[in-house]
Design a protein around this motif. Structure first.
Motif, PDB file in Angstrom:
ATOM      1  N   ALA A 255       0.866  -1.182   0.000  1.00 35.69           N
ATOM      2  CA  ALA A 255       0.000   0.000   0.000  1.00 35.69           C
ATOM      3  C   ALA A 255       0.900   1.229   0.000  1.00 35.69           C
ATOM      4  O   ALA A 255       1.895   1.272   0.717  1.00 35.69           O
ATOM      5  N   PHE A 256       0.563   2.208  -0.821  1.00 35.39           N
ATOM      6  CA  PHE A 256       1.357   3.431  -0.856  1.00 35.39           C
ATOM      7  C   PHE A 256       0.466   4.625  -1.170  1.00 35.39           C
ATOM      8  O   PHE A 256      -0.696   4.461  -1.555  1.00 35.39           O
ATOM      9  N   GLY A 257       1.010   5.811  -0.962  1.00 36.26           N
ATOM     10  CA  GLY A 257       0.257   7.035  -1.172  1.00 36.26           C
ATOM     11  C   GLY A 257       0.818   7.848  -2.322  1.00 36.26           C
ATOM     12  O   GLY A 257       2.002   7.756  -2.655  1.00 36.26           O
ATOM     13  N   VAL A 258      -0.043   8.666  -2.912  1.00 38.90           N
ATOM     14  CA  VAL A 258       0.345   9.495  -4.053  1.00 38.90           C
ATOM     15  C   VAL A 258      -0.302  10.864  -3.915  1.00 38.90           C
ATOM     16  O   VAL A 258      -1.499  10.971  -3.625  1.00 38.90           O
ATOM     17  N   GLY A 259       0.492  11.903  -4.104  1.00 35.10           N
ATOM     18  CA  GLY A 259      -0.020  13.261  -4.080  1.00 35.10           C
ATOM     19  C   GLY A 259      -0.763  13.606  -5.353  1.00 35.10           C
ATOM     20  O   GLY A 259      -0.765  12.847  -6.325  1.00 35.10           O
ATOM     21  N   PRO A 260      -1.418  14.775  -5.405  1.00 36.60           N
ATOM     22  CA  PRO A 260      -2.241  15.150  -6.561  1.00 36.60           C
ATOM     23  C   PRO A 260      -1.491  15.205  -7.883  1.00 36.60           C
ATOM     24  O   PRO A 260      -1.989  14.726  -8.898  1.00 36.60           O
ATOM     25  N   PHE A 261      -0.279  15.788  -7.902  1.00 31.33           N
ATOM     26  CA  PHE A 261       0.435  15.923  -9.172  1.00 31.33           C
ATOM     27  C   PHE A 261       0.908  14.588  -9.735  1.00 31.33           C
ATOM     28  O   PHE A 261       0.672  14.292 -10.906  1.00 31.33           O
ATOM     29  N   PRO A 262       1.572  13.737  -8.939  1.00 27.96           N
ATOM     30  CA  PRO A 262       1.930  12.430  -9.508  1.00 27.96           C
ATOM     31  C   PRO A 262       0.707  11.601  -9.878  1.00 27.96           C
ATOM     32  O   PRO A 262       0.749  10.825 -10.837  1.00 27.96           O
ATOM     33  N   ALA A 263      -0.392  11.769  -9.140  1.00 24.41           N
ATOM     34  CA  ALA A 263      -1.616  11.042  -9.477  1.00 24.41           C
ATOM     35  C   ALA A 263      -2.128  11.444 -10.854  1.00 24.41           C
ATOM     36  O   ALA A 263      -2.714  10.632 -11.573  1.00 24.41           O
ATOM     37  N   ALA A 264      -1.889  12.704 -11.226  1.00 25.82           N
ATOM     38  CA  ALA A 264      -2.389  13.210 -12.503  1.00 25.82           C
ATOM     39  C   ALA A 264      -1.405  13.007 -13.649  1.00 25.82           C
ATOM     40  O   ALA A 264      -1.761  13.261 -14.807  1.00 25.82           O
ATOM     41  N   THR A 265      -0.190  12.555 -13.350  1.00 27.59           N
ATOM     42  CA  THR A 265       0.814  12.431 -14.403  1.00 27.59           C
ATOM     43  C   THR A 265       1.195  10.985 -14.690  1.00 27.59           C
ATOM     44  O   THR A 265       0.782  10.418 -15.690  1.00 27.59           O
ATOM     45  N   PHE A 266       1.939  10.339 -13.782  1.00 27.85           N
ATOM     46  CA  PHE A 266       2.462   9.016 -14.126  1.00 27.85           C
ATOM     47  C   PHE A 266       1.835   7.857 -13.355  1.00 27.85           C
ATOM     48  O   PHE A 266       2.232   6.708 -13.536  1.00 27.85           O
TER      49      PHE A 266
ATOM     50  N   ALA B 134      -1.342   6.414 -13.445  1.00 32.08           N
ATOM     51  CA  ALA B 134      -2.136   5.465 -14.227  1.00 32.08           C
ATOM     52  C   ALA B 134      -1.271   4.542 -15.085  1.00 32.08           C
ATOM     53  O   ALA B 134      -1.473   3.319 -15.074  1.00 32.08           O
ATOM     54  N   PRO B 135      -0.287   5.060 -15.830  1.00 31.03           N
ATOM     55  CA  PRO B 135       0.568   4.150 -16.604  1.00 31.03           C
ATOM     56  C   PRO B 135       1.343   3.178 -15.718  1.00 31.03           C
ATOM     57  O   PRO B 135       1.528   2.011 -16.086  1.00 31.03           O
ATOM     58  N   LEU B 136       1.783   3.655 -14.545  1.00 28.16           N
ATOM     59  CA  LEU B 136       2.521   2.791 -13.625  1.00 28.16           C
ATOM     60  C   LEU B 136       1.644   1.651 -13.136  1.00 28.16           C
ATOM     61  O   LEU B 136       2.044   0.480 -13.151  1.00 28.16           O
ATOM     62  N   LEU B 137       0.419   1.962 -12.701  1.00 24.64           N
ATOM     63  CA  LEU B 137      -0.473   0.931 -12.190  1.00 24.64           C
ATOM     64  C   LEU B 137      -0.913  -0.026 -13.294  1.00 24.64           C
ATOM     65  O   LEU B 137      -1.083  -1.228 -13.050  1.00 24.64           O
ATOM     66  N   THR B 138      -1.086   0.490 -14.498  1.00 27.45           N
ATOM     67  CA  THR B 138      -1.436  -0.375 -15.627  1.00 27.45           C
ATOM     68  C   THR B 138      -0.345  -1.407 -15.876  1.00 27.45           C
ATOM     69  O   THR B 138      -0.620  -2.601 -16.066  1.00 27.45           O
ATOM     70  N   ALA B 139       0.899  -0.962 -15.849  1.00 27.42           N
ATOM     71  CA  ALA B 139       2.026  -1.881 -16.048  1.00 27.42           C
ATOM     72  C   ALA B 139       2.097  -2.916 -14.929  1.00 27.42           C
ATOM     73  O   ALA B 139       2.361  -4.106 -15.182  1.00 27.42           O
ATOM     74  N   MET B 140       1.849  -2.482 -13.695  1.00 24.87           N
ATOM     75  CA  MET B 140       1.878  -3.412 -12.571  1.00 24.87           C
ATOM     76  C   MET B 140       0.796  -4.488 -12.704  1.00 24.87           C
ATOM     77  O   MET B 140       1.043  -5.671 -12.461  1.00 24.87           O
ATOM     78  N   ARG B 141      -0.398  -4.095 -13.125  1.00 24.72           N
ATOM     79  CA  ARG B 141      -1.490  -5.051 -13.256  1.00 24.72           C
ATOM     80  C   ARG B 141      -1.236  -6.043 -14.390  1.00 24.72           C
ATOM     81  O   ARG B 141      -1.613  -7.211 -14.300  1.00 24.72           O
ATOM     82  N   ARG B 142      -0.601  -5.572 -15.444  1.00 30.20           N
ATOM     83  CA  ARG B 142      -0.311  -6.471 -16.560  1.00 30.20           C
ATOM     84  C   ARG B 142       0.752  -7.497 -16.200  1.00 30.20           C
ATOM     85  O   ARG B 142       0.669  -8.661 -16.593  1.00 30.20           O
ATOM     86  N   GLU B 143       1.751  -7.070 -15.433  1.00 27.28           N
ATOM     87  CA  GLU B 143       2.874  -7.953 -15.122  1.00 27.28           C
ATOM     88  C   GLU B 143       2.646  -8.819 -13.899  1.00 27.28           C
ATOM     89  O   GLU B 143       3.153  -9.939 -13.820  1.00 27.28           O
ATOM     90  N   PHE B 144       1.896  -8.298 -12.919  1.00 28.50           N
ATOM     91  CA  PHE B 144       1.759  -8.996 -11.640  1.00 28.50           C
ATOM     92  C   PHE B 144       0.278  -9.095 -11.259  1.00 28.50           C
ATOM     93  O   PHE B 144      -0.197  -8.409 -10.360  1.00 28.50           O
TER      94      PHE B 144
END
Length: 302
Positions: free
Chosen positions: A94-105, A107-117
């Motif tokens: 479990a981790f936290g994300v601020g507003p700016f990273p949430a709006a930038t990178f 979604a692509p990061l979580l998409t890659a994680m779901r595809r691989e793991f």
């Protein structure tokens, strides 16, 4: 002394109430009181003043609580590290994300994680750095990613710098300000600005350029931790959006949002970092995610 008793001492210090502390450690209030009394007898020190409103640590208690807190923390870390060593798996995180990273990178990061793991479970909390820091100190999350400019200096925190994310001011297509080659900050502010909570340094710059007496006089038309919400409001009104460039790249490319050139305003960018607890070993999955963040390669800031 038994480790559970040290944990009882920390709980009373944190909750400032035997009743609330007893609920936290899953004991009856009389049982917790006896545990603290036994600790005080063993240490031959009075750890707490039992006031009428709340329980407060004595000077001796503050000394003991600080060391007890470290003992309890190290114990939890050891148990967790042993479990990770035994399982040798990536594990959930479990981790936290601020507003700016949430709006930038994010979604692509979580998409890659779901595809691989696909067998891994992730929990992500999106909020401002103040709330994320509270979650981290409570060990509810393993790390968080946010703008760290206002983060307090704390030896218990380890901060790893990420790349800077440049930002600016944007308005919808057809907005009255799009007819101007450049605008002043006063003209921009008259339409109402939408933004996440501004860092203290940015507030100081804007306050000075607007000619205000203090940053307390600076107001936003809408302050929200969700950049997507701010973006939708800007697209449907004459309000001005303050956002990282990456968060509005698609809308700009499609001609739905336009960047404004602001006279006399220095270039602005977020200063994001990964914040973890010093001395706590991240889970393998947490280390993997942190390793995929857009870091600068810079050493820890704190």
């Amino acid at each position: 002394m038994d480790l559970k008793r040290w944990a009882h001492i920390v709980a009373v210090a944190d909750r400032r109430s035997f009743i609330r502390a007893a609920e936290q450690v899953h004991l009856s209030q009389p049982a917790l009181t006896r545990s603290i009394q036994a600790a005080e007898a063993e240490l031959r020190l009075q750890l707490f003043d039992r006031g009428t409103n709340e329980v407060v640590a004595t000077p001796a208690g503050e000394f003991v609580v600080a060391r007890a807190r470290q003992l309890v923390f190290n114990s939890r870390c050891l148990e967790r590290d042993v479990e990770l060593y035994r399982s040798r798996g990536l594990g959930d995180t479990a981790f936290g994300v601020g507003p700016f990273p949430a709006a930038t990178f994010l979604a692509p990061l979580l998409t890659a994680m779901r595809r691989e793991f696909q067998g891994i479970n992730l929990r992500v909390e999106i909020s401002n750095w103040q709330l994320l820091l509270k979650r981290l100190l409570e060990e509810d999350i393993e790390f968080f990613v946010a703008d760290t400019r206002d983060l307090p200096s704390d030896p218990n925190l380890y901060v790893r710098a990420l790349r800077r994310e440049p930002g600016g001011f944007y308005v919808r297509a057809g907005h009255p300000l799009t007819t101007r080659k450049s605008v002043t900050l006063q003209q921009l502010w008259s339409h109402g600005v939408l933004s996440v909570r501004l860092p203290a340094g940015v507030r100081a710059v804007v306050t000075r350029l607007l000619g205000l007496g203090s940053s307390a006089e600076l107001s936003l038309a809408l302050e929200c931790d969700d950049v997507e919400v701010l973006k939708q409001v800007a697209l449907a009104s004459d309000s001005v959006l303050a956002a990282p460039d990456a968060a509005v790249a698609q809308e700009v490319a499609a001609g739905r949002l336009h960047a404004l050139e602001v006279t006399g305003l220095p270039s602005q960018s977020s200063e994001m970092g990964v914040v973890t607890l010093r001395g706590r070993t991240p889970s393998p999955m947490a280390e993997l995610i942190i390793g995929r963040l857009p870091t600068t390669g810079a050493p820890a800031q704190r």
